[in-house]
Scaffold this motif. Structure first.
Motif, short mmCIF file in Angstrom:
data_model
loop_
_atom_site.label_atom_id
_atom_site.label_comp_id
_atom_site.label_asym_id
_atom_site.label_seq_id
_atom_site.Cartn_x
_atom_site.Cartn_y
_atom_site.Cartn_z
N LEU A 18 9.19 -33.24 91.10
CA LEU A 18 8.66 -32.02 90.48
C LEU A 18 7.14 -32.00 90.52
N ALA A 19 6.51 -33.14 90.21
CA ALA A 19 5.04 -33.21 90.24
C ALA A 19 4.52 -33.03 91.67
N LEU A 20 5.19 -33.58 92.64
CA LEU A 20 4.78 -33.40 94.04
C LEU A 20 4.88 -31.94 94.45
N ASP A 21 5.95 -31.27 94.02
CA ASP A 21 6.09 -29.84 94.27
C ASP A 21 4.95 -29.06 93.63
N LEU A 22 4.60 -29.42 92.41
CA LEU A 22 3.50 -28.75 91.72
C LEU A 22 2.19 -28.95 92.47
N LEU A 23 1.89 -30.18 92.87
CA LEU A 23 0.66 -30.44 93.61
C LEU A 23 0.61 -29.65 94.91
N ALA A 24 1.73 -29.55 95.59
CA ALA A 24 1.78 -28.80 96.84
C ALA A 24 1.56 -27.30 96.62
N ALA A 25 1.82 -26.82 95.40
CA ALA A 25 1.68 -25.40 95.10
C ALA A 25 0.31 -25.02 94.55
N LEU A 26 -0.54 -26.00 94.27
CA LEU A 26 -1.86 -25.69 93.70
C LEU A 26 -2.67 -24.85 94.66
N HIS A 28 -5.98 -24.55 94.65
CA HIS A 28 -7.34 -25.05 94.86
C HIS A 28 -7.38 -25.86 96.16
N ASP A 29 -8.53 -25.84 96.82
CA ASP A 29 -8.73 -26.70 97.98
C ASP A 29 -9.19 -28.08 97.57
N ASP A 30 -9.92 -28.14 96.45
CA ASP A 30 -10.58 -29.38 96.03
C ASP A 30 -10.69 -29.37 94.51
N LEU A 31 -10.32 -30.49 93.88
CA LEU A 31 -10.40 -30.60 92.43
C LEU A 31 -10.89 -31.99 92.05
N PRO A 32 -11.52 -32.11 90.88
CA PRO A 32 -11.80 -33.45 90.37
C PRO A 32 -10.47 -34.15 90.07
N LEU A 33 -10.45 -35.45 90.21
CA LEU A 33 -9.24 -36.22 89.93
C LEU A 33 -8.72 -35.93 88.53
N SER A 34 -9.62 -35.79 87.56
CA SER A 34 -9.19 -35.52 86.18
C SER A 34 -8.42 -34.21 86.07
N ASP A 55 -0.14 -41.69 94.31
CA ASP A 55 0.04 -42.50 95.52
C ASP A 55 1.02 -41.84 96.48
N GLU A 56 2.13 -41.35 95.94
CA GLU A 56 3.15 -40.71 96.78
C GLU A 56 2.63 -39.41 97.40
N ALA A 57 1.86 -38.65 96.63
CA ALA A 57 1.27 -37.42 97.15
C ALA A 57 0.34 -37.71 98.32
N GLU A 58 -0.41 -38.79 98.20
CA GLU A 58 -1.31 -39.17 99.29
C GLU A 58 -0.51 -39.66 100.50
N LEU A 59 0.51 -40.46 100.27
CA LEU A 59 1.35 -40.95 101.37
C LEU A 59 2.03 -39.81 102.12
N ARG A 60 2.44 -38.79 101.40
CA ARG A 60 3.13 -37.65 102.02
C ARG A 60 2.19 -36.61 102.61
N GLY A 61 0.89 -36.84 102.46
CA GLY A 61 -0.08 -35.91 103.03
C GLY A 61 -0.30 -34.65 102.22
N ILE A 62 0.08 -34.67 100.95
CA ILE A 62 -0.12 -33.51 100.08
C ILE A 62 -1.57 -33.46 99.61
N ILE A 63 -2.13 -34.63 99.33
CA ILE A 63 -3.51 -34.71 98.86
C ILE A 63 -4.26 -35.79 99.64
N ARG A 69 -12.60 -37.15 93.72
CA ARG A 69 -12.21 -35.77 94.08
C ARG A 69 -10.87 -35.84 94.80
N VAL A 70 -10.14 -34.76 94.72
CA VAL A 70 -8.86 -34.66 95.41
C VAL A 70 -8.87 -33.38 96.23
N ARG A 71 -8.60 -33.53 97.51
CA ARG A 71 -8.50 -32.37 98.40
C ARG A 71 -7.02 -32.12 98.68
#
Length: 128
Positions: A18-26, A28-34, A55-63, A69-71
């Motif tokens: 669910l969290a990975l789905d949420l991140l993929a739906a954001l 924003h192009d770029d956000l602070p990690l917080s 970690d999983e979001a980064e591994l899957r190429g979502i972020i 910063r998180v892109r």
């Protein structure tokens, strides 16, 4: 593995998805990690699980993470008319904790996330 532990692990897997789905739906192009952690905490406040999600979001190429910063690598788009439903009732916002008479719920591929207040749902998605 005991039945209780298996159920707990399945619940953790559901929250990660669910969290990975949420991140993929954001939106924003770029956000602070917080700010990204703030969004993940609408799904879980468990610090170990938050780290797993990042970690999983980064591994899957979502972020992509870089110096606090998180892109976002894959932009999604949530259409309010189709992906955000409202319900009347007695709710507490997952983001700010405010009492709500109308809850806004995100309909993501892996499940529903909410309730949120009208301004918090927009903030979570990056509309404000």
């Amino acid at each position: 593995m005991t039945d209780d532990r298996a159920r707990e692990r399945a619940h953790e897997d559901d929250r990660v998805a669910l969290a990975l789905d949420l991140l993929a739906a954001l939106e924003h192009d770029d956000l602070p990690l917080s700010a990204v952690v703030d969004r993940i905490e609408t799904v879980t406040t468990d610090p170990t699980l938050v780290r797993t999600i990042l970690d999983e979001a980064e591994l899957r190429g979502i972020i992509e993470r870089d110096e606090g910063r998180v892109r976002m690598q894959r932009g999604g788009f949530v259409r309010f008319e189709r992906h955000v439903v409202t319900r009347e009732g007695d709710f507490d916002c997952l983001r700010c904790g405010a009492s709500l008479s109308t809850g806004h719920f995100l309909q993501l591929d892996t499940g529903e996330l909410g309730p949120f207040g009208s301004s918090c749902v927009r903030k979570v998605l990056g509309r404000d």
